[in-house]
Scaffold this active site. Structure first.
Site, short mmCIF file in Angstrom:
data_model
loop_
_atom_site.label_atom_id
_atom_site.label_comp_id
_atom_site.label_asym_id
_atom_site.label_seq_id
_atom_site.Cartn_x
_atom_site.Cartn_y
_atom_site.Cartn_z
N SER A 164 0.80 -1.22 0.00
CA SER A 164 0.00 0.00 0.00
C SER A 164 0.83 1.27 0.00
O SER A 164 0.38 2.30 -0.51
CB SER A 164 -0.98 0.01 1.18
OG SER A 164 -0.32 -0.28 2.38
N HIS A 225 2.29 4.88 4.34
CA HIS A 225 1.36 5.44 3.35
C HIS A 225 1.77 6.86 2.99
O HIS A 225 1.82 7.23 1.81
CB HIS A 225 -0.06 5.45 3.93
CG HIS A 225 -0.64 4.09 4.11
ND1 HIS A 225 -1.92 3.88 4.59
CD2 HIS A 225 -0.14 2.85 3.87
CE1 HIS A 225 -2.18 2.59 4.63
NE2 HIS A 225 -1.10 1.95 4.21
#
Length: 279
Positions: A164, A225
């Site tokens: 991610s 992230h």
């Protein structure tokens, strides 16, 4: 020593229709001339290769006795997850391998769905090798930021894994590249696609940050992230001026940008190592 698995987060997929069928700049014309313009491997080999590698690693883990739903932290570490104390003791390869290790089938499925959607949108703008480079650079950048923050908080054993950070990196570079109004795509389409990617990134960043405030039983590595997203934005800035100046110039700018980014990642990693080993 008990290790808590630290998922990269369950990312919600971007919502946008199929990318427009308008011709892309000449640096991608070899791709777009494929007779079958459906979502095939030959249209987006970089995207499908990355998805295949992630799935192959997960299958490899399962075949070696790792739980498909809730892998044990020790298993994640064995297959290359990111652990601050191990990285600081020389296992820097984990910054890369962690981007292909996932904490269960749901984690893998959500990340691959997002990677597939964003990859199909971004590959005509970056090329197959360019997309793979962005995935690797931004994934490592996210893991480096996570490493630095964990070390500063004296958290040496958190286990981080997942694609991610790299997915956020692809979203970040797309936000910048889709701001180029010189692309042979109608302005309204560019704005619509860019808005969809922005909404995707913003929503998932908010979801990730909210889990740090409200305990929901899922640990999300928000720093990975954020690091992936910011590095993606940074990679896109020098590429925009060369996107429509011809394939040769654009690829030359890509190579220079990615090489410079890799150099800065090495410097950042060295800075973290020196900063926290002298304490």
């Amino acid at each position: 020593m008990s290790l808590d698995p630290q998922s990269e987060g369950e990312i919600l997929p971007p919502r946008y229709a199929e990318a427009p069928a308008h011709p892309m700049p000449d640096y991608a014309e070899e791709q777009t001339r494929v007779a079958n313009r459906s979502r095939s491997f030959f249209r987006a080999p970089g995207t499908y290769t990355l998805v295949a590698i992630n799935c192959a690693v997960f299958l490899w883990m399962i075949l070696h006795g790792v739980s498909a739903s809730s892998p044990a932290p020790a298993h994640l570490v064995h297959f290359g997850a990111n652990v601050p104390i191990l990285v600081m003791h020389g296992e820097w390869y984990r910054l890369l391998t962690a981007t292909f290790v996932h904490v269960g089938i749901i984690h893998l499925a959500t990340n691959m769905w997002c990677l597939w959607n964003l990859g199909l949108l971004g590959e005509p703008l970056l090329g197959p090798l360019g997309l793979v480079a962005v995935y690797l650079i931004t994934g490592i950048a996210g893991n480096l930021l996570s490493l630095g923050i964990n070390m500063s908080q004296h958290d040496y054993i958190s286990v981080g894994a997942g694609a991610s950070g790299a997915v956020f990196g692809i979203a970040g570079i797309l936000i910048v590249l889709l701001s180029n109004h010189k692309l042979p795509i109608p302005i309204y389409e560019l704005k619509r696609l860019r808005r969809s990617v922005i909404q995707f990134a913003a929503l998932n960043l908010v979801i990730g940050l909210s889990t740090a405030i409200v305990p929901v039983g899922i640990r999300i590595d928000n720093s990975a992230h954020l690091g992936g997203f910011l590095s993606g934005l940074a990679l896109g800035v020098p590429l925009v001026p060369r996107m429509t100046s011809g394939r040769t110039r654009y690829l030359k700018r890509q190579k220079f940008t990615f090489a410079l980014a890799a150099f800065f990642l090495v410097l950042f990693g060295y800075f973290i190592f020196v900063l926290f080993t002298k304490r």
